[in-house]
Design an enzyme around this catalytic site. Sequence first.
Site, short mmCIF file in Angstrom:
data_model
loop_
_atom_site.label_atom_id
_atom_site.label_comp_id
_atom_site.label_asym_id
_atom_site.label_seq_id
_atom_site.Cartn_x
_atom_site.Cartn_y
_atom_site.Cartn_z
N GLU A 50 0.86 -1.19 0.00
CA GLU A 50 0.00 0.00 0.00
C GLU A 50 0.89 1.24 0.00
O GLU A 50 1.59 1.52 0.97
CB GLU A 50 -0.90 -0.01 1.25
N ARG A 54 0.47 10.26 0.76
CA ARG A 54 0.74 11.25 1.81
C ARG A 54 1.88 12.16 1.47
O ARG A 54 2.16 13.10 2.20
CB ARG A 54 1.15 10.53 3.11
N THR A 78 -4.37 6.06 2.03
CA THR A 78 -4.69 7.44 2.38
C THR A 78 -5.52 8.09 1.27
O THR A 78 -5.33 9.25 0.92
CB THR A 78 -3.43 8.27 2.72
N LYS A 138 -11.30 -2.00 6.56
CA LYS A 138 -10.08 -1.78 7.35
C LYS A 138 -10.54 -1.35 8.75
O LYS A 138 -11.46 -0.53 8.87
CB LYS A 138 -9.27 -0.67 6.68
C1 3PG Z 1 -0.97 4.54 8.90
O1 3PG Z 1 -1.98 5.07 8.48
O2 3PG Z 1 0.06 5.14 9.16
C2 3PG Z 1 -1.05 3.08 8.97
O3 3PG Z 1 -2.22 2.72 9.58
C3 3PG Z 1 0.09 2.43 9.61
O4 3PG Z 1 0.00 2.49 10.98
P1 3PG Z 1 1.26 2.04 11.81
O5 3PG Z 1 2.36 2.99 11.46
O6 3PG Z 1 0.82 2.11 13.23
O7 3PG Z 1 1.58 0.63 11.36
#
Ligand code: 3PG
Length: 219
Positions: A50, A54, A78, A138
């Site tokens: 994924e 961002r 995101t 999710k």
């Molecule tokens: C995020 O949006 O950053 C992801 O959910 C990952 O979360 P994590 O960094 O706690 O694994």
Amino acid sequence: MTALLASAKQAVLEEILVPARIVPVLTIDRAEDGVPLARALVAGGVKVLEVTFRTEAATAAAKAIIAEVPDAIVGIGTVLNGDDLRRARDLGARFAVSPGATPELLDAAAANDLPLLPGVATASELMQAQARGFNLLKFFPAEQAGGIPMLRALAGPFPNTRFCPTGGVNAANVAAWLAEPNVVAVGGSWLCPASDIKAANWEVITGRCIDAMKTLRKR
Ligand code: 3PG
């Protein structure tokens, strides 16, 4: 042209997520890191990735991975609105992931063939997604929103909903999350922390993936 039915898109998503078990969440600051990072993950047995929308580099990095790492199955994370969803589809992503589930995004997903994994953290959000045919969701942010006890509580009224918990999943708790009957896969950034990407520690990332996949196989 009519978009694919929600159930068909969920089936595609399930085919991607179930064998993957772990979906690394990638935040890529330098576009040129995308391909070596994806190769490091694939070399460690982690193929479903994924790439989060961002950073400015995200689109170029995702495009390069799709073009140059054929064994990677690339999703975009995101995704916040319909525009993001269309951008993800146009760059060739196989699926999209969102942190939440607004009515606008869910409606945009209904009109788009790209399968979306929408994020929920409460029963009401889950019901909104379910009303539009989403049964694979999710659970975000998984640890912070109540962890495994919360997921078990949701399993009572929503026995047909299955989840990809993400947020706070790590090497210590991944096996426990995956042992839950309503969990199909987990997401998380722990396999490839920002410090390792910055330092181009590709072998370290591959090693972490191999260890994670070995741990899961033992169970
Ligand atoms: C995020 O949006 O950053 C992801 O959910 C990952 O979360 P994590 O960094 O706690 O694994």
